[in-house]
Design a protein around this motif. Structure first.
Motif, PDB file in Angstrom:
ATOM      1  N   ARG A  19       0.839  -1.210   0.000  1.00 23.36           N
ATOM      2  CA  ARG A  19       0.000   0.000   0.000  1.00 23.36           C
ATOM      3  C   ARG A  19       0.868   1.253   0.000  1.00 23.36           C
ATOM      4  NH1 ARG A  19      -1.353   3.777   3.217  1.00 23.36           N
ATOM      5  NH2 ARG A  19      -0.148   2.858   4.916  1.00 23.36           N
ATOM      6  N   ALA A  20       1.919   1.241   0.820  1.00 21.94           N
ATOM      7  CA  ALA A  20       2.823   2.399   0.864  1.00 21.94           C
ATOM      8  C   ALA A  20       3.539   2.579  -0.466  1.00 21.94           C
ATOM      9  CB  ALA A  20       3.829   2.219   1.995  1.00 21.94           C
ATOM     10  N   GLY A  21       3.927   1.448  -1.105  1.00 21.28           N
ATOM     11  CA  GLY A  21       4.598   1.532  -2.397  1.00 21.28           C
ATOM     12  C   GLY A  21       3.698   2.082  -3.484  1.00 21.28           C
ATOM     13  N   ILE A  22       2.430   1.703  -3.455  1.00 24.08           N
ATOM     14  CA  ILE A  22       1.477   2.194  -4.472  1.00 24.08           C
ATOM     15  C   ILE A  22       1.201   3.679  -4.286  1.00 24.08           C
ATOM     16  CG2 ILE A  22      -0.933   2.037  -5.253  1.00 24.08           C
ATOM     17  CD1 ILE A  22      -0.775  -0.970  -4.709  1.00 24.08           C
ATOM     18  N   THR A  23       0.968   4.072  -3.029  1.00 24.45           N
ATOM     19  CA  THR A  23       0.671   5.491  -2.783  1.00 24.45           C
ATOM     20  C   THR A  23       1.886   6.383  -3.034  1.00 24.45           C
ATOM     21  OG1 THR A  23       1.170   5.145  -0.426  1.00 24.45           O
ATOM     22  CG2 THR A  23      -1.138   4.977  -1.103  1.00 24.45           C
ATOM     23  N   ALA A  24       3.085   5.784  -3.029  1.00 17.12           N
ATOM     24  CA  ALA A  24       4.299   6.567  -3.274  1.00 17.12           C
ATOM     25  C   ALA A  24       4.464   6.928  -4.755  1.00 17.12           C
ATOM     26  CB  ALA A  24       5.527   5.809  -2.785  1.00 17.12           C
ATOM     27  N   VAL A  25       3.774   6.192  -5.639  1.00 16.25           N
ATOM     28  CA  VAL A  25       3.839   6.493  -7.074  1.00 16.25           C
ATOM     29  C   VAL A  25       3.047   7.765  -7.346  1.00 16.25           C
ATOM     30  CG1 VAL A  25       3.277   5.664  -9.397  1.00 16.25           C
ATOM     31  CG2 VAL A  25       4.090   4.060  -7.645  1.00 16.25           C
ATOM     32  N   ASN A  26       3.621   8.647  -8.071  1.00 14.62           N
ATOM     33  CA  ASN A  26       2.987   9.933  -8.370  1.00 14.62           C
ATOM     34  C   ASN A  26       1.612   9.747  -8.991  1.00 14.62           C
ATOM     35  OD1 ASN A  26       2.343  12.522  -9.743  1.00 14.62           O
ATOM     36  ND2 ASN A  26       4.412  13.074  -9.039  1.00 14.62           N
ATOM     37  N   LYS A  27       0.630  10.512  -8.489  1.00 15.32           N
ATOM     38  CA  LYS A  27      -0.738  10.398  -9.007  1.00 15.32           C
ATOM     39  C   LYS A  27      -0.825  10.770 -10.477  1.00 15.32           C
ATOM     40  CE  LYS A  27      -3.186  11.144  -4.646  1.00 15.32           C
ATOM     41  NZ  LYS A  27      -4.167  12.000  -3.918  1.00 15.32           N
ATOM     42  N   GLY A  28       0.136  11.560 -10.934  1.00 16.46           N
ATOM     43  CA  GLY A  28       0.141  11.937 -12.348  1.00 16.46           C
ATOM     44  C   GLY A  28       0.283  10.732 -13.266  1.00 16.46           C
ATOM     45  N   GLN A  29       0.914   9.666 -12.780  1.00 15.28           N
ATOM     46  CA  GLN A  29       1.056   8.443 -13.570  1.00 15.28           C
ATOM     47  C   GLN A  29      -0.320   7.831 -13.868  1.00 15.28           C
ATOM     48  OE1 GLN A  29       4.069   7.111 -14.661  1.00 15.28           O
ATOM     49  NE2 GLN A  29       5.019   8.969 -13.881  1.00 15.28           N
ATOM     50  N   THR A  30      -1.173   7.819 -12.851  1.00 15.03           N
ATOM     51  CA  THR A  30      -2.529   7.283 -13.040  1.00 15.03           C
ATOM     52  C   THR A  30      -3.319   8.165 -13.993  1.00 15.03           C
ATOM     53  OG1 THR A  30      -2.490   6.406 -10.777  1.00 15.03           O
ATOM     54  CG2 THR A  30      -4.636   6.587 -11.836  1.00 15.03           C
TER      55      THR A  30
ATOM     56  N   PRO B  10       4.159  -1.956 -11.525  1.00 12.29           N
ATOM     57  CA  PRO B  10       5.586  -2.133 -11.870  1.00 12.29           C
ATOM     58  C   PRO B  10       6.493  -1.116 -11.191  1.00 12.29           C
ATOM     59  CG  PRO B  10       4.233  -2.377 -13.826  1.00 12.29           C
ATOM     60  CD  PRO B  10       3.325  -1.887 -12.747  1.00 12.29           C
ATOM     61  N   GLN B  11       6.031   0.140 -11.084  1.00 12.13           N
ATOM     62  CA  GLN B  11       6.836   1.157 -10.406  1.00 12.13           C
ATOM     63  C   GLN B  11       6.850   0.931  -8.895  1.00 12.13           C
ATOM     64  OE1 GLN B  11       6.407   5.304 -11.994  1.00 12.13           O
ATOM     65  NE2 GLN B  11       4.752   4.412 -13.209  1.00 12.13           N
ATOM     66  N   ALA B  12       5.703   0.490  -8.364  1.00 10.03           N
ATOM     67  CA  ALA B  12       5.616   0.251  -6.916  1.00 10.03           C
ATOM     68  C   ALA B  12       6.529  -0.891  -6.484  1.00 10.03           C
ATOM     69  CB  ALA B  12       4.176  -0.048  -6.529  1.00 10.03           C
ATOM     70  N   ILE B  13       6.626  -1.928  -7.335  1.00 13.06           N
ATOM     71  CA  ILE B  13       7.455  -3.085  -6.990  1.00 13.06           C
ATOM     72  C   ILE B  13       8.909  -2.668  -6.789  1.00 13.06           C
ATOM     73  CG2 ILE B  13       8.425  -5.231  -7.902  1.00 13.06           C
ATOM     74  CD1 ILE B  13       5.663  -5.787  -9.120  1.00 13.06           C
ATOM     75  N   LYS B  14       9.397  -1.768  -7.630  1.00 13.73           N
ATOM     76  CA  LYS B  14      10.772  -1.291  -7.467  1.00 13.73           C
ATOM     77  C   LYS B  14      10.948  -0.570  -6.131  1.00 13.73           C
ATOM     78  CE  LYS B  14      11.700  -0.762 -12.431  1.00 13.73           C
ATOM     79  NZ  LYS B  14      12.120   0.162 -13.502  1.00 13.73           N
ATOM     80  N   ASN B  15       9.904   0.144  -5.717  1.00 10.14           N
ATOM     81  CA  ASN B  15       9.993   0.890  -4.454  1.00 10.14           C
ATOM     82  C   ASN B  15       9.939  -0.023  -3.234  1.00 10.14           C
ATOM     83  OD1 ASN B  15      10.072   3.314  -5.896  1.00 10.14           O
ATOM     84  ND2 ASN B  15       7.845   3.573  -5.844  1.00 10.14           N
ATOM     85  N   ILE B  16       9.157  -1.098  -3.348  1.00  6.88           N
ATOM     86  CA  ILE B  16       8.913  -1.939  -2.165  1.00  6.88           C
ATOM     87  C   ILE B  16       9.848  -3.141  -2.068  1.00  6.88           C
ATOM     88  CG2 ILE B  16       6.479  -1.301  -2.171  1.00  6.88           C
ATOM     89  CD1 ILE B  16       5.820  -4.018  -3.323  1.00  6.88           C
ATOM     90  N   LEU B  17      10.680  -3.391  -3.098  1.00  9.72           N
ATOM     91  CA  LEU B  17      11.553  -4.572  -3.084  1.00  9.72           C
ATOM     92  C   LEU B  17      12.441  -4.647  -1.844  1.00  9.72           C
ATOM     93  CD1 LEU B  17      12.379  -7.119  -4.614  1.00  9.72           C
ATOM     94  CD2 LEU B  17      14.168  -5.770  -5.737  1.00  9.72           C
ATOM     95  N   PRO B  18      13.101  -3.549  -1.440  1.00  7.86           N
ATOM     96  CA  PRO B  18      13.929  -3.648  -0.221  1.00  7.86           C
ATOM     97  C   PRO B  18      13.106  -4.029   1.015  1.00  7.86           C
ATOM     98  CG  PRO B  18      14.481  -1.676  -1.472  1.00  7.86           C
ATOM     99  CD  PRO B  18      13.237  -2.234  -2.087  1.00  7.86           C
ATOM    100  N   ALA B  19      11.913  -3.446   1.143  1.00 13.35           N
ATOM    101  CA  ALA B  19      11.071  -3.747   2.294  1.00 13.35           C
ATOM    102  C   ALA B  19      10.586  -5.196   2.265  1.00 13.35           C
ATOM    103  CB  ALA B  19       9.873  -2.799   2.339  1.00 13.35           C
ATOM    104  N   LEU B  20      10.271  -5.702   1.063  1.00 10.93           N
ATOM    105  CA  LEU B  20       9.859  -7.106   0.942  1.00 10.93           C
ATOM    106  C   LEU B  20      11.007  -8.038   1.299  1.00 10.93           C
ATOM    107  CD1 LEU B  20       7.674  -7.183  -2.315  1.00 10.93           C
ATOM    108  CD2 LEU B  20       6.916  -7.543   0.034  1.00 10.93           C
ATOM    109  N   GLY B  21      12.219  -7.648   0.905  1.00 13.28           N
ATOM    110  CA  GLY B  21      13.392  -8.443   1.277  1.00 13.28           C
ATOM    111  C   GLY B  21      13.583  -8.496   2.780  1.00 13.28           C
ATOM    112  N   ASN B  22      13.378  -7.366   3.431  1.00  9.92           N
ATOM    113  CA  ASN B  22      13.469  -7.335   4.899  1.00  9.92           C
ATOM    114  C   ASN B  22      12.405  -8.212   5.535  1.00  9.92           C
ATOM    115  OD1 ASN B  22      15.628  -5.561   4.862  1.00  9.92           O
ATOM    116  ND2 ASN B  22      14.336  -3.736   4.962  1.00  9.92           N
ATOM    117  N   GLU B  23      11.213  -8.250   4.918  1.00 11.85           N
ATOM    118  CA  GLU B  23      10.143  -9.098   5.439  1.00 11.85           C
ATOM    119  C   GLU B  23      10.529 -10.568   5.333  1.00 11.85           C
ATOM    120  OE1 GLU B  23       6.445 -10.444   6.918  1.00 11.85           O
ATOM    121  OE2 GLU B  23       7.570  -8.582   7.103  1.00 11.85           O
TER     122      GLU B  23
END
Length: 488
Positions: A378-389, A409-422
């Motif tokens: 959710r944090a990764g999705i909301t971090a993507v600029n609304k202009g993209q949508t 696809p953009q959110a996954i790049k943002n959240i990959l480090p956090a998913l790795g920590n999980e």
């Protein structure tokens, strides 16, 4: 002649009586079924016995002919009972304080784990005739031999005992002035004693003698308990009369033929067999490591799928999707994983789902991980600029298409480090499922501690294995993260 003046009231009363009777029917039928408990075991052709195999010489792991086996004189007694029934013996291993819950929820048929019939336990379950009587002893450091000679000498000391045992109760009642430290496993108590964290450990005579004979720094105190005698029995579901009669028949034969001495002799020979540490216990660490990796992989994979769904639900505009996701996430994040594991393992039995400890552990880890992954996504999705949508919608994409092809696809790049920590977190948290008997790395560490009488060395090996797992995973995730950045 009986006349009915108020037929409507009679109908209402009749419905109430029928309703109350229907509510009582499951309990009545359960009682009837429990009276046929022996036949039920014979029908399934298997006797399931629960125990905690870290209690030599009662029950412990040992490598026999290159194969890991649970051995001890409690196992010999269980095998005798199963043979007399004409069924196969199945052993379910878990933490000692989980055994009564497993018995009451139908996970196991009997508890044969050095358990004694205390008044509190007798309220919940039934016990067989005693098959053994032992005295309780106090294991201390040899340097304290002259200082701790009687129960009065323990005032102001810290005394260890296994959680929810008669030794714990005895220490609290007779070692007045002492502070009782209760832990789940005996090897952990011995480790605390050796490292001066506590001053004594209350154990059953055979167990105390085993540890004292294997460690030159430990000895048995001369102190004697007033109520130190303990009878050990087999626990079973309350009201299981036919099963109790059969178990008592087997115990009587064991006593009459003096079979327990042979069982104890066999257990002692297995307990004190000598060989190279790694050749004898290396397979335990390997097996535990594989279980840990599988548990973590399943937990994160299933948690990621369910977590993504929860994240999308929480971001939905419809409150009927948003509220359940929010409640679930808050509940899971606000309760301990240990509680969730017990809910899955014991709670599913109430609904007739007899899930194994491994499957229950996988489900609990997945459901727990999903709540944390949902917030990460959710944090990764909301971090993507609304202009993209907005840009995607202006190109004629639907909301779902924009989310699938542009935002995620953009959110996954943002959240990959956090998913790795999980993933790293789940690898470490998977150790908690050991309480229900899943043979992951921490569980196997306890097995080696109990079997080898070396409480510290297995912990060092386990810590190194965990470090290798988490460090390697962190490096792999770092490589993947750099490649994602290169592709931008």
């Amino acid at each position: 002649m009986l006349t009915v003046k108020h037929p409507k009231k009679l109908i209402i009363i009749s419905f109430i009586v029928i309703f109350i009777f229907s509510l009582c029917m499951p309990f009545l039928s359960a009682k009837a079924a429990s009276d046929d408990s022996l036949q039920q075991i014979k029908d399934k052709k298997q006797l399931v016995v629960g125990l905690s195999a870290d209690y030599p010489p009662y029950e412990f792991h040992q490598t026999v002919k290159g194969k890991d086996e649970i051995v001890g004189f409690d196992i010999s007694i269980a095998q005798k009972i199963a043979d007399d029934m004409g069924v196969k013996l199945s052993i379910k291993e878990m933490g000692f304080d989980s055994l009564l819950g497993a018995l009451k929820t139908g996970k196991i048929d009997l508890i044969i784990s050095g358990m004694s019939p205390t008044p509190e336990r007798l309220k919940e379950v039934d016990f067989s005739d005693p098959y053994m009587a032992v005295e309780q002893e106090i294991v201390i450091r040899k340097t304290d031999k002259d200082k701790l000679k009687s129960t009065n000498d323990f005032s102001g000391t810290k005394v260890g005992a296994q959680k929810q045992t008669t030794q714990e109760e005895l220490a609290q009642k007779e070692l007045t002035g002492s502070t009782v430290t209760s832990l789940q496993k005996v090897p952990d108590l011995i480790l605390n004693l050796k490292n001066n964290k506590i001053d004594a450990v209350v154990l059953e005579g055979p167990v105390a003698e085993a540890y004292a004979s294997q460690d030159d720094t430990l000895t048995i105190s001369d102190a004697k308990f007033i109520n130190g005698g303990k009878e050990t029995s087999v626990a079973m579901e309350k009201g299981a009369t036919t099963l109790k009669d059969q178990v008592n028949h087997s115990i009587k034969e064991i006593k009459d033929k003096k079979l327990l001495k042979d069982y104890q002799k066999e257990a002692n020979e297995l307990m004190f067999q000598k060989s190279n540490f790694f050749s004898q216990y290396g397979s335990y660490f390997l097996k535990g490591t594989l279980y840990t990796i599988v548990l973590a992989a399943i937990g994160v994979f299933c948690g990621a799928i369910f977590g993504a769904l929860l994240a999308l639900m929480k971001l939905a505009k419809t409150r009927w999707l948003r509220w359940p996701a929010t409640w679930y996430i808050e509940f899971v994040r606000g309760t301990p994983l240990l509680v969730q594991i017990f809910i899955v393992f014991f709670g599913t039995q109430v609904f007739g789902l007899n899930l194994s400890a491994f499957i229950s552990g996988c489900i609990a880890l997945s459901l727990n991980s999903a709540a944390y992954v949902a917030e990460i996504i959710r944090a990764g999705i909301t971090a993507v600029n609304k202009g993209q949508t907005e840009a995607a919608r202006s190109l004629g994409m639907t909301q779902n298409q924009a989310m699938r092809f542009i935002i995620l696809p953009q959110a996954i790049k943002n959240i990959l480090p956090a998913l790795g920590n999980e993933f790293v977190t789940v690898i470490k948290e998977s150790s908690i499922v050991s309480v229900i008997g899943v043979g992951e790395l921490m569980f196997m560490t306890g097995v080696v501690q109990g079997a080898s009488f070396k409480p510290f060395v297995p912990l060092i090996i386990t810590s190194l294995i965990y470090f290798v797992l988490t460090f390697s995973l962190s490096r792999l995730l770092g490589i993947a993260e750099r490649r994602f950045k290169t592709s931008d």
